[in-house]
Write a protein that holds these residues in place. Structure first.
Motif, PDB file in Angstrom:
ATOM      1  N   PRO A   4       1.075  -1.293   0.024  1.00 53.28           N
ATOM      2  CA  PRO A   4      -0.086   0.031   0.165  1.00 53.28           C
ATOM      3  C   PRO A   4       0.757   1.341  -0.005  1.00 53.28           C
ATOM      4  O   PRO A   4       0.730   2.262  -0.817  1.00 53.28           O
ATOM      5  N   ALA A   5       1.803   1.229   0.626  1.00 58.93           N
ATOM      6  CA  ALA A   5       2.747   2.497   0.846  1.00 58.93           C
ATOM      7  C   ALA A   5       3.568   2.767  -0.353  1.00 58.93           C
ATOM      8  O   ALA A   5       3.474   3.783  -0.955  1.00 58.93           O
ATOM      9  N   GLY A 201      11.642   4.041  -1.968  1.00 57.88           N
ATOM     10  CA  GLY A 201      11.077   3.729  -0.594  1.00 57.88           C
ATOM     11  C   GLY A 201      11.604   2.496   0.090  1.00 57.88           C
ATOM     12  O   GLY A 201      12.000   2.286   1.376  1.00 57.88           O
ATOM     13  N   ASP A 202      12.387   1.531  -0.699  1.00 58.29           N
ATOM     14  CA  ASP A 202      12.823   0.271  -0.061  1.00 58.29           C
ATOM     15  C   ASP A 202      14.339   0.901   0.449  1.00 58.29           C
ATOM     16  O   ASP A 202      14.931   0.279   1.250  1.00 58.29           O
ATOM     17  N   PHE A 233      14.046   2.406   8.745  1.00 60.64           N
ATOM     18  CA  PHE A 233      12.913   1.808   9.557  1.00 60.64           C
ATOM     19  C   PHE A 233      12.556   0.410   8.998  1.00 60.64           C
ATOM     20  O   PHE A 233      12.884   0.031   7.741  1.00 60.64           O
ATOM     21  N   LYS A 234      11.893  -0.204   9.928  1.00 55.66           N
ATOM     22  CA  LYS A 234      11.557  -1.804   9.172  1.00 55.66           C
ATOM     23  C   LYS A 234      10.193  -1.519   8.292  1.00 55.66           C
ATOM     24  O   LYS A 234       9.387  -0.825   8.644  1.00 55.66           O
ATOM     25  N   ALA A 235      10.109  -2.465   7.272  1.00 59.19           N
ATOM     26  CA  ALA A 235       9.086  -2.616   6.426  1.00 59.19           C
ATOM     27  C   ALA A 235       7.702  -2.914   7.341  1.00 59.19           C
ATOM     28  O   ALA A 235       7.817  -3.902   8.084  1.00 59.19           O
ATOM     29  N   GLY A 236       6.690  -2.073   7.093  1.00 58.09           N
ATOM     30  CA  GLY A 236       5.472  -2.353   7.784  1.00 58.09           C
ATOM     31  C   GLY A 236       5.552  -1.840   9.312  1.00 58.09           C
ATOM     32  O   GLY A 236       4.583  -1.943  10.151  1.00 58.09           O
ATOM     33  N   SER A 237       6.475  -0.864   9.875  1.00 55.18           N
ATOM     34  CA  SER A 237       6.769  -0.503  11.040  1.00 55.18           C
ATOM     35  C   SER A 237       5.816   0.840  11.066  1.00 55.18           C
ATOM     36  O   SER A 237       4.992   1.345  10.236  1.00 55.18           O
ATOM     37  N   TRP A 238       5.554   1.348  12.348  1.00 56.65           N
ATOM     38  CA  TRP A 238       4.341   2.395  12.484  1.00 56.65           C
ATOM     39  C   TRP A 238       5.034   3.658  11.677  1.00 56.65           C
ATOM     40  O   TRP A 238       4.199   4.512  11.177  1.00 56.65           O
ATOM     41  N   GLU A 240       6.103   3.788   8.396  1.00 54.71           N
ATOM     42  CA  GLU A 240       5.449   3.902   7.314  1.00 54.71           C
ATOM     43  C   GLU A 240       3.891   3.987   7.323  1.00 54.71           C
ATOM     44  O   GLU A 240       3.512   4.610   6.435  1.00 54.71           O
ATOM     45  N   ILE A 241       3.249   3.333   8.114  1.00 54.86           N
ATOM     46  CA  ILE A 241       1.858   3.258   8.376  1.00 54.86           C
ATOM     47  C   ILE A 241       1.461   4.539   8.822  1.00 54.86           C
ATOM     48  O   ILE A 241       0.449   5.111   8.383  1.00 54.86           O
ATOM     49  N   LYS A 242       1.891   5.062  10.018  1.00 57.19           N
ATOM     50  CA  LYS A 242       1.415   6.374  10.713  1.00 57.19           C
ATOM     51  C   LYS A 242       2.067   7.601  10.073  1.00 57.19           C
ATOM     52  O   LYS A 242       1.326   8.814  10.074  1.00 57.19           O
ATOM     53  N   VAL A 243       3.034   7.627   9.363  1.00 58.98           N
ATOM     54  CA  VAL A 243       3.838   8.856   8.952  1.00 58.98           C
ATOM     55  C   VAL A 243       3.876   8.967   7.309  1.00 58.98           C
ATOM     56  O   VAL A 243       3.430   9.871   6.854  1.00 58.98           O
ATOM     57  N   LEU A 244       4.628   7.948   6.778  1.00 55.71           N
ATOM     58  CA  LEU A 244       4.760   7.951   5.364  1.00 55.71           C
ATOM     59  C   LEU A 244       3.540   8.026   4.696  1.00 55.71           C
ATOM     60  O   LEU A 244       3.197   8.662   3.534  1.00 55.71           O
TER      61      LEU A 244
END
Length: 263
Positions: A4-5, A201-202, A233-238, A240-244
């Motif tokens: 999704p990101a 992104g990766d 950061f780790k893939a799927g971490s907060w 990525e989800i909450k910020v990016l």
């Protein structure tokens, strides 16, 4: 990053290109802006063709799973054949060949060649594949609980409708390339962009990304490019989800408004 990101970043990047085009007085026709954003969103999943558990591996059922296995083995073979002494030993091909600028350019050029030589059916094939991937990435919650057939039907229907819209005079079939027969050559551009945005992104994650291959960096040909490790950061971490992901949504909205000369 997760699917999704990646898709959100791909769409936001194309909308940013649209904003830049508008700022220089070359506003994109709105169908080009919309279709390009969707293609880029789908293309931003494609580098994970080397990962058997990625979103793209599920997109087309057994066919995409089989392709992912082949690409994984091909990528691993290329890695072993071209690595330098500083490159580590690997058991698989994930984040190697398909995560480079070379792959991005080749895939984009290949898509343009299909659009050029395949006529309308080539264009429809490109749109169908990337619209299905865009659904899988942007609407991933709905796609997970829906039948694959429904997602494919949505992709096929959308491809047919959007191709019909683009074909109308002034709607963008000949955007950038105006000579007869060169319509839709631009379809390769959002594909290149989506792939490169995926790689960037990766590169932000812990493992980094060998975007520069085959250009050697020090003793490594597959140098994992990225910011200082403290900023990763780790893939799927907060992060990525909450910020990016919210940032990508905001940037995409601003880019779309600027591209349409709303702001």
């Amino acid at each position: 990053m997760m699917g999704p990101a990646h898709s959100l970043s791909g769409a936001a990047a194309w909308l940013g290109v649209g904003a830049a085009a508008a700022a220089t007085g070359h506003t994109m026709p709105w169908p080009v802006l919309v279709v390009g954003a969707l293609i880029s969103a789908g293309a931003a999943l494609a580098p994970d063709l080397d990962h058997k558990s990625a979103t793209i591996s599920r997109a087309f059922g057994p066919l995409s799973r089989g392709v992912c296995e082949i690409v994984d083995k091909l990528s691993h073979a290329v890695y072993k054949a071209t690595r330098l002494r500083g490159d580590s030993h690997r058991n698989g091909g994930h984040r190697t060949l398909t995560h480079t600028w070379v792959w991005a350019v080749l895939i984009g050029a290949g898509a343009s060649a299909v659009a050029y030589s395949g006529g309308r059916w080539g264009v429809l094939a490109i749109l169908f594949v990337h619209l299905v991937l865009a659904v899988e990435g942007l609407l991933w919650r709905a796609a997970r609980v829906s039948s694959d057939v429904l997602v494919w039907l949505l992709g096929a229907t959308s491809a047919w409708i959007l191709a019909g819209i683009l074909d109308k005079p002034g709607n963008g079939a000949d955007w950038l390339f105006t000579d007869p027969g060169q319509e839709y050559l631009w379809l390769g551009l959002p594909i290149v962009l989506g792939a490169l945005v995926h790689d960037i992104g990766d590169a932000l994650t812990v493992s980094g990304c060998p975007i520069l291959w085959p250009i050697p960096v020090g003793r490594k040909r597959w140098y994992p490019l990225g910011p200082p490790k403290a900023m990763r950061f780790k893939a799927g971490s907060w992060v990525e989800i909450k910020v990016l992901m919210p940032v990508f949504m905001i940037l995409g909205g601003v880019g779309a408004a600027a591209a349409m000369n709303v702001i």
